[in-house]
Design an enzyme around this catalytic site. Structure first.
Site, mmCIF file in Angstrom:
data_model
loop_
_atom_site.group_PDB
_atom_site.id
_atom_site.type_symbol
_atom_site.label_atom_id
_atom_site.label_comp_id
_atom_site.label_asym_id
_atom_site.label_seq_id
_atom_site.Cartn_x
_atom_site.Cartn_y
_atom_site.Cartn_z
ATOM 1 N N GLU A 154 -11.807 -7.377 -3.014
ATOM 2 C CA GLU A 154 -10.927 -7.199 -1.846
ATOM 3 C C GLU A 154 -11.799 -6.810 -0.661
ATOM 4 O OE1 GLU A 154 -6.779 -5.068 -0.418
ATOM 5 O OE2 GLU A 154 -7.968 -4.089 -1.977
ATOM 6 N N ASP A 161 -2.026 -1.560 -6.955
ATOM 7 C CA ASP A 161 -2.969 -1.235 -5.873
ATOM 8 C C ASP A 161 -3.282 0.268 -5.886
ATOM 9 O OD1 ASP A 161 -4.663 -1.562 -3.716
ATOM 10 O OD2 ASP A 161 -3.068 -1.750 -2.225
ATOM 11 N N LEU A 220 -1.311 4.077 5.252
ATOM 12 C CA LEU A 220 -1.180 3.998 3.800
ATOM 13 C C LEU A 220 -2.508 3.573 3.187
ATOM 14 C CD1 LEU A 220 2.324 2.338 3.293
ATOM 15 C CD2 LEU A 220 1.657 4.652 2.637
ATOM 16 N N GLY A 268 -3.611 2.527 -0.319
ATOM 17 C CA GLY A 268 -3.355 2.259 -1.722
ATOM 18 C C GLY A 268 -2.161 3.062 -2.201
#
Length: 394
Positions: free
Chosen positions: A138, A283, A316, A318
């Protein structure tokens, strides 16, 4: 128990690949599923170890989490075998039997260290824990406009040569890459990923709808954490979100903690995308299964309370979502069936990762990756390739 014996989970509801058996049983032998049937069909063998339950208990395939950074104070970016071992030992508690060790945007050196470590771990892992079936890269090939919790200082343009180096370092185990295809060389990397059987996922992207269309033509087939880190829906510009809704070529990840997107938006996405294309992910980061406090994510402090993980500015960062809670939440938010859940947690990710010949459903000959849920959909037992990896305490 004799290592040569078979395990029979008896008198349960079995969610097999082609049907749901209300009074069923499933037999596990030598890491594989060897029988599935109704209880009247079962013929007991001398060495069979029978676990008798009741039809209120449900047997489903283990979840495959294609997007998970960490759990229980371990993170894929730690770059140690012990971190991955901790993840693999912990995840069966929430019904996950396979996962992609997910990296994040960091320095090239830090990413390469994590990739080498994960590649080596994959080659040496045992059958008693959740299986690392590959790596999800990622970043860092993402859009600075949609960085989210990815450190902007390490974001860079997509780079085929660098990816080739990293894939070599990982022993060929990078299976999925999140990138922004609208960035310079984004389509070139997307095409290369497609050619080398790596899933190209659009994420942390400011792509327009037309740019997503071009990326699909180049080989993109996946969307990273729907709603988060992407161009949203506008009536004159459908963006990444509109493409996720409309393009059947795309599998779509969703974090169903009720925080990354409201329950109503989970329902909207589910109604549009359906269980045919949706993939549930966590996640999650190292703070999952730990107490509230401050933890590290890519060198950044992350503040965790009962439900939410955020950077200092409130972004935010994860989740601390457990897969079992993702299942419960999704059923609550969408009124979907457990059969739909099986598609979204096991079948779809297995198909996307080209693992469906061995994982992703309960079928004779497949890996015995099995989760037993009680009447409240809590995880009662998890078997990783035929080994009891977790059992709930009374």
């Amino acid at each position: 128990m004799d290592t040569h014996s078979s395990i029979i989970i008896y008198n349960v509801t079995v969610y097999s690949e082609n049907q749901t058996l209300k009074n069923g049983y499933i037999k596990l032998t030598n890491q594989k599923i060897t029988e599935i049937g109704e209880i009247h069909q079962y013929v007991r063998q001398t060495k069979d170890h029978v676990i008798e339950l009741s039809p209120s208990y449900k047997v489903i395939p283990g979840a495959i989490d294609v997007h998970i950074h960490g759990v229980n104070n371990a993170d894929a970016m730690d770059g140690t075998a012990e971190a991955l071992k901790t993840m693999a030992r912990t995840l069966p508690k929430e019904g996950t039997t396979s996962f992609l060790a997910t990296t994040m945007t960091q320095s090239n050196e830090a990413v390469e260290k994590a990739l080498r470590n994960a590649g080596a771990y994959i080659e040496e892992q045992t059958s008693t824990d959740a299986e690392v079936v590959g790596i999800h890269l990622e970043g860092p090939f993402i859009s600075p406009k949609r960085a989210g919790a990815q450190p902007p200082t390490h974001i860079q343009d997509p780079n085929v040569a660098l990816f080739q180096e990293w894939q070599k370092a990982a022993g060929g185990h990078i299976k999925l890459v999140t990138l922004a295809p609208e960035q310079p060389n984004g389509l070139a990397l997307t095409s290369y990923l497609k050619e080398t059987n790596v899933v190209a996922s659009i994420g942390h992207s400011d792509s327009t709808y037309d740019q997503v269309r071009e990326a699909i033509e180049a080989g993109a087939s996946h969307i990273t954490h729907l709603y988060n880190g992407m161009r949203g829906l506008h009536h004159r510009e459908p963006g990444v979100l509109g493409a996720a809704y409309l393009r059947n070529e795309l599998f779509v990840e969703l974090i169903t903690d009720g925080i990354h997107c409201r329950p109503e938006m989970v329902k909207l996405a589910y109604d549009q995308i359906t269980s045919e294309r949706m993939i549930l992910i966590t996640d999650s980061l190292r703070a999952k299964w730990l107490k509230n406090g401050t933890y590290d994510l890519g060198g950044q402090p992350v503040h965790v309370n009962d439900t939410t993980a955020t950077l200092a500015d409130g972004t935010l960062a994860g989740s601390i979502l457990k897969m079992n809670d993702a299942i419960k939440n999704t059923m609550s938010f969408t009124n979907c069936s457990l059969e739909d859940i099986v598609k979204m947690t096991a079948e779809n990710p297995a198909k996307q990762l080209n693992l469906f010949d061995t994982k992703g459903s309960l079928k004779i000959g497949k890996d015995a990756d099995i989760v037993v849920l009680n009447e409240n959909l809590d995880v009662e037992m998890t078997f990783c390739r035929g080994t009891l990896s977790f059992q709930k305490e009374d």
